[in-house]
Design a protein around this motif. Sequence first.
Motif, PDB file in Angstrom:
ATOM      1  N   LYS A   1      -0.979 -11.838 -31.393  1.00  0.00           N
ATOM      2  CA  LYS A   1       0.003 -11.407 -32.385  1.00  0.00           C
ATOM      3  C   LYS A   1       1.348 -11.108 -31.737  1.00  0.00           C
ATOM      4  N   GLU A   2       1.297 -10.597 -30.486  1.00  0.00           N
ATOM      5  CA  GLU A   2       2.517 -10.135 -29.839  1.00  0.00           C
ATOM      6  C   GLU A   2       3.353 -11.244 -29.234  1.00  0.00           C
ATOM      7  N   SER A   3       2.783 -12.438 -29.079  1.00  0.00           N
ATOM      8  CA  SER A   3       3.416 -13.449 -28.246  1.00  0.00           C
ATOM      9  C   SER A   3       3.591 -14.769 -28.978  1.00  0.00           C
ATOM     10  N   PHE A   4       4.762 -15.389 -28.804  1.00  0.00           N
ATOM     11  CA  PHE A   4       5.039 -16.658 -29.498  1.00  0.00           C
ATOM     12  C   PHE A   4       5.920 -17.508 -28.569  1.00  0.00           C
ATOM     13  N   PRO A   5       5.341 -18.082 -27.519  1.00  0.00           N
ATOM     14  CA  PRO A   5       6.149 -18.856 -26.573  1.00  0.00           C
ATOM     15  C   PRO A   5       6.558 -20.211 -27.132  1.00  0.00           C
ATOM     16  N   LEU A   6       7.724 -20.644 -26.708  1.00  0.00           N
ATOM     17  CA  LEU A   6       8.275 -21.938 -27.123  1.00  0.00           C
ATOM     18  C   LEU A   6       8.392 -22.840 -25.895  1.00  0.00           C
ATOM     19  N   THR A   7       7.820 -24.034 -25.985  1.00  0.00           N
ATOM     20  CA  THR A   7       7.957 -25.014 -24.915  1.00  0.00           C
ATOM     21  C   THR A   7       8.943 -26.088 -25.348  1.00  0.00           C
TER      22      THR A   7
ATOM     23  N   TYR B   1       9.715 -29.930 -29.430  1.00  0.00           N
ATOM     24  CA  TYR B   1       9.335 -28.551 -29.152  1.00  0.00           C
ATOM     25  C   TYR B   1       7.853 -28.353 -29.481  1.00  0.00           C
ATOM     26  N   SER B   2       7.240 -27.371 -28.815  1.00  0.00           N
ATOM     27  CA  SER B   2       5.879 -26.974 -29.189  1.00  0.00           C
ATOM     28  C   SER B   2       5.760 -25.469 -29.031  1.00  0.00           C
ATOM     29  N   VAL B   3       4.809 -24.887 -29.780  1.00  0.00           N
ATOM     30  CA  VAL B   3       4.589 -23.440 -29.734  1.00  0.00           C
ATOM     31  C   VAL B   3       3.098 -23.153 -29.729  1.00  0.00           C
TER      32      VAL B   3
ATOM     33  N   LEU C   1       9.873 -20.887 -22.934  1.00  0.00           N
ATOM     34  CA  LEU C   1      10.621 -19.674 -23.193  1.00  0.00           C
ATOM     35  C   LEU C   1       9.654 -18.625 -23.740  1.00  0.00           C
ATOM     36  N   SER C   2       9.766 -17.434 -23.206  1.00  0.00           N
ATOM     37  CA  SER C   2       8.842 -16.370 -23.596  1.00  0.00           C
ATOM     38  C   SER C   2       9.444 -15.513 -24.695  1.00  0.00           C
ATOM     39  N   CYS C   3       8.578 -15.085 -25.632  1.00  0.00           N
ATOM     40  CA  CYS C   3       8.968 -14.147 -26.672  1.00  0.00           C
ATOM     41  C   CYS C   3       7.796 -13.197 -26.920  1.00  0.00           C
ATOM     42  N   GLU C   4       8.028 -11.906 -26.707  1.00  0.00           N
ATOM     43  CA  GLU C   4       6.992 -10.895 -26.880  1.00  0.00           C
ATOM     44  C   GLU C   4       7.537  -9.777 -27.764  1.00  0.00           C
ATOM     45  N   GLN C   5       6.715  -9.334 -28.716  1.00  0.00           N
ATOM     46  CA  GLN C   5       7.135  -8.213 -29.562  1.00  0.00           C
ATOM     47  C   GLN C   5       6.056  -7.139 -29.600  1.00  0.00           C
ATOM     48  N   ASN C   6       6.501  -5.882 -29.674  1.00  0.00           N
ATOM     49  CA  ASN C   6       5.555  -4.762 -29.796  1.00  0.00           C
ATOM     50  C   ASN C   6       5.817  -3.991 -31.078  1.00  0.00           C
TER      51      ASN C   6
END
Lengths: 114, 114
Positions: free
Chosen positions: A71-77, A64-66, A21-26
Motif C-alpha cells: 500500500k505504501e509503495s508505488f514505484p515507476l519504471t 512506463y511500468s509500475v 523512480l521511488s515513491c513511498e507514502q505513510n
Amino acid sequence: DGGITQSPKYLFRKEGQNVTLSCEQNLNHDAMYWYRQDPGQGLRLIYYSQIVNDFQKGDIAEGYSVSREKKESFPLTVTSAQKNPTAFYLCASSIRTGPNYGYTFGSGTRLTVV
Amino acid sequence: AQKITQTQPGMFVQEKEAVTLDCTYDTSDPSYGLFWYKQPSSGEMIFLIYQGSYDQQNATEGRYSLNFQKARKSANLVISASQLGDSAMYFCAMREGNGQNFVFGPGTRLSVLP
C-alpha cells in the motif's frame, strides 16, 4: 510527520537504460498516482492505482511500468521504450477517490537523459 | 476537449495588490471538486484551496479565495495582498464524482513585482 517521499531528487539515464523512480507514502492512502510534467506545461497522468496489486494506465502510459505490491509503495519504471523521458515526475496520493478528496504530492524527481 | 482551461499563461502583479487567476472547466457530472495548487520553482505542488460543486459559499483560506460561478463554470482564484513568495505556477484542477483522478489545467505563471 506523514507524507510522500520521492527518490532520488535528480536522476540521469543513459540511452537504452531502464530506471526506477521511488515513491513511498505513510499516509495510509488507498490511491496513488504518477504524473509527468514537461517544462512550462501541466501535469499528464501516467499510471494510477486504487488498491494493492491493481493499477490502470493513464493518458501517457507507453514506455512506463509500475507495480503496487504494498500500500505504501508505488514505484515507476521508465523503460528504454520511452523515447523522450527527460521530464519532472511527480507522485501523488489520495485517501480515496471521489470529488472531495485532494492529492498530496511528493517533491518530485527530475529525470534527464544523457 | 480541454476540461480545464486557464487562459493566462503569465500574469504580473505588484506586491501588496490583489490578483485573479482565471479557470474555467467543463463537466456534465453534477458532483465535482475544484482545487488550486501552487508550484514554486522547487517543483513541489502545494494545495491552496478547494471548492465542492454543491457548496453554497465561496471557499476562502487565508489570503486565498475562490470565486465560484457555477452557471459560468468558472472557479477563479483570488490572491489578496500579493507577496513576493507568491511568485509561482498555479494550477487549477478538477475531480469529477465518477472520476478516478484529477484533470489539471495548463497553469498560470504568476510573477509578483516589488
